[in-house]
Design a protein around this motif. Structure first.
Motif, PDB file in Angstrom:
ATOM      1  N   THR A  18       0.880  -1.307  -0.270  1.00  0.00           N
ATOM      2  CA  THR A  18      -0.105  -0.127   0.416  1.00  0.00           C
ATOM      3  C   THR A  18       0.837   1.298   0.033  1.00  0.00           C
ATOM      4  O   THR A  18       0.593   2.077  -0.633  1.00  0.00           O
ATOM      5  CB  THR A  18      -0.851  -0.237   1.409  1.00  0.00           C
ATOM      6  N   GLU A  19       2.236   0.895   0.737  1.00  0.00           N
ATOM      7  CA  GLU A  19       2.823   2.211   0.943  1.00  0.00           C
ATOM      8  C   GLU A  19       4.506   1.579   0.515  1.00  0.00           C
ATOM      9  O   GLU A  19       4.609   0.911   1.084  1.00  0.00           O
ATOM     10  CB  GLU A  19       3.135   3.003   1.768  1.00  0.00           C
ATOM     11  N   LYS A  26       4.784  -0.453   3.407  1.00  0.00           N
ATOM     12  CA  LYS A  26       3.096  -0.597   4.298  1.00  0.00           C
ATOM     13  C   LYS A  26       2.975  -1.956   3.267  1.00  0.00           C
ATOM     14  O   LYS A  26       2.616  -1.695   2.368  1.00  0.00           O
ATOM     15  CB  LYS A  26       2.389   0.152   5.429  1.00  0.00           C
ATOM     16  N   LEU A  27       2.323  -2.898   4.012  1.00  0.00           N
ATOM     17  CA  LEU A  27       1.243  -3.983   3.496  1.00  0.00           C
ATOM     18  C   LEU A  27      -0.507  -4.001   4.031  1.00  0.00           C
ATOM     19  O   LEU A  27      -0.150  -3.833   4.689  1.00  0.00           O
ATOM     20  CB  LEU A  27       2.197  -5.262   2.990  1.00  0.00           C
ATOM     21  N   LYS A  43      -4.773  -7.763   7.767  1.00  0.00           N
ATOM     22  CA  LYS A  43      -4.280  -7.554   8.603  1.00  0.00           C
ATOM     23  C   LYS A  43      -3.429  -6.373   7.615  1.00  0.00           C
ATOM     24  O   LYS A  43      -2.915  -6.593   6.459  1.00  0.00           O
ATOM     25  CB  LYS A  43      -3.337  -8.646   8.544  1.00  0.00           C
ATOM     26  N   LYS A  44      -2.896  -6.094   8.629  1.00  0.00           N
ATOM     27  CA  LYS A  44      -1.359  -4.589   8.307  1.00  0.00           C
ATOM     28  C   LYS A  44      -0.405  -5.118   8.543  1.00  0.00           C
ATOM     29  O   LYS A  44       0.072  -5.328   9.815  1.00  0.00           O
ATOM     30  CB  LYS A  44      -2.468  -3.068   8.796  1.00  0.00           C
ATOM     31  N   LEU A  45       0.823  -4.716   7.603  1.00  0.00           N
ATOM     32  CA  LEU A  45       2.090  -5.806   7.918  1.00  0.00           C
ATOM     33  C   LEU A  45       2.938  -3.496   7.005  1.00  0.00           C
ATOM     34  O   LEU A  45       2.933  -3.228   6.510  1.00  0.00           O
ATOM     35  CB  LEU A  45       2.851  -6.537   7.285  1.00  0.00           C
ATOM     36  N   SER A  46       4.114  -3.577   8.352  1.00  0.00           N
ATOM     37  CA  SER A  46       4.844  -2.200   8.676  1.00  0.00           C
ATOM     38  C   SER A  46       6.220  -2.950   8.315  1.00  0.00           C
ATOM     39  O   SER A  46       6.452  -3.956   9.440  1.00  0.00           O
ATOM     40  CB  SER A  46       4.495  -1.470   9.384  1.00  0.00           C
ATOM     41  N   ILE A  47       7.226  -2.941   7.905  1.00  0.00           N
ATOM     42  CA  ILE A  47       8.786  -3.051   7.628  1.00  0.00           C
ATOM     43  C   ILE A  47       9.699  -1.677   7.636  1.00  0.00           C
ATOM     44  O   ILE A  47       8.917  -1.072   6.730  1.00  0.00           O
ATOM     45  CB  ILE A  47       9.114  -3.927   7.198  1.00  0.00           C
ATOM     46  N   THR A  57       6.045  -5.295  12.423  1.00  0.00           N
ATOM     47  CA  THR A  57       4.460  -4.608  13.109  1.00  0.00           C
ATOM     48  C   THR A  57       3.893  -5.283  11.861  1.00  0.00           C
ATOM     49  O   THR A  57       4.064  -5.384  10.631  1.00  0.00           O
ATOM     50  CB  THR A  57       4.898  -3.308  13.212  1.00  0.00           C
ATOM     51  N   LEU A  58       2.906  -6.276  13.009  1.00  0.00           N
ATOM     52  CA  LEU A  58       1.790  -7.356  11.800  1.00  0.00           C
ATOM     53  C   LEU A  58       0.476  -6.642  13.101  1.00  0.00           C
ATOM     54  O   LEU A  58       0.326  -7.215  14.594  1.00  0.00           O
ATOM     55  CB  LEU A  58       2.113  -8.759  12.121  1.00  0.00           C
ATOM     56  N   GLU A  59      -0.424  -6.315  12.679  1.00  0.00           N
ATOM     57  CA  GLU A  59      -1.956  -6.015  13.398  1.00  0.00           C
ATOM     58  C   GLU A  59      -3.022  -6.146  12.252  1.00  0.00           C
ATOM     59  O   GLU A  59      -3.121  -6.467  11.522  1.00  0.00           O
ATOM     60  CB  GLU A  59      -1.373  -4.528  13.509  1.00  0.00           C
TER      61      GLU A  59
END
Length: 86
Positions: A18-19, A26-27, A43-47, A57-59
Motif C-alpha cells: 500500500t505504501e 506498508k502492506l 491484516k496490516k504489516l509494516s517493515i 509489525t503486524l496488526e
C-alpha cells in the motif's frame, strides 16, 4: 534483509503493498471482518528498514475484542520466511 526478496515473499504470502519508500513498506492482507478465527482477519504489516536493524509489525486491519495469539504466530512465520529467503 533484502527489500526486494522480502516484498516477493510477502506478496506470495498474500500481502499487497500500500505504501513504499526507502525506509518503510506498508502492506495489507485481505480477509473477513466477521470471523471467529483471527487468521482470517484482514491484516496490516509494516517493515521499517534502517542500517542497524529492521522492525516488523503486524496488526489486525479491523476492530477486534482480543487477540487469540494467532497474530504472534503469523508474525513468527513471516519472520522465519524472511530468514529462509536470505
Amino acid at each position: 534483509m533484502d527489500i526486494e526478496k522480502s516484498i516477493s515473499f510477502l506478496t506470495e504470502y498474500g500481502f499487497q503493498i500500500t505504501e513504499k519508500d526507502k525506509e518503510n513498506i506498508k502492506l495489507k492482507k485481505s480477509g473477513t471482518v466477521i470471523t471467529i478465527s483471527g487468521e482470517d482477519m484482514p491484516k496490516k504489516l509494516s517493515i521499517n528498514y534502517n542500517k542497524k536493524s529492521n522492525e516488523v509489525t503486524l496488526e489486525y486491519d479491523a476492530f477486534v475484542l482480543f487477540d487469540t495469539g494467532d497474530l504472534q504466530e503469523e508474525l513468527q512465520k513471516i519472520c522465519n520466511g524472511f530468514t529462509k529467503e536470505q
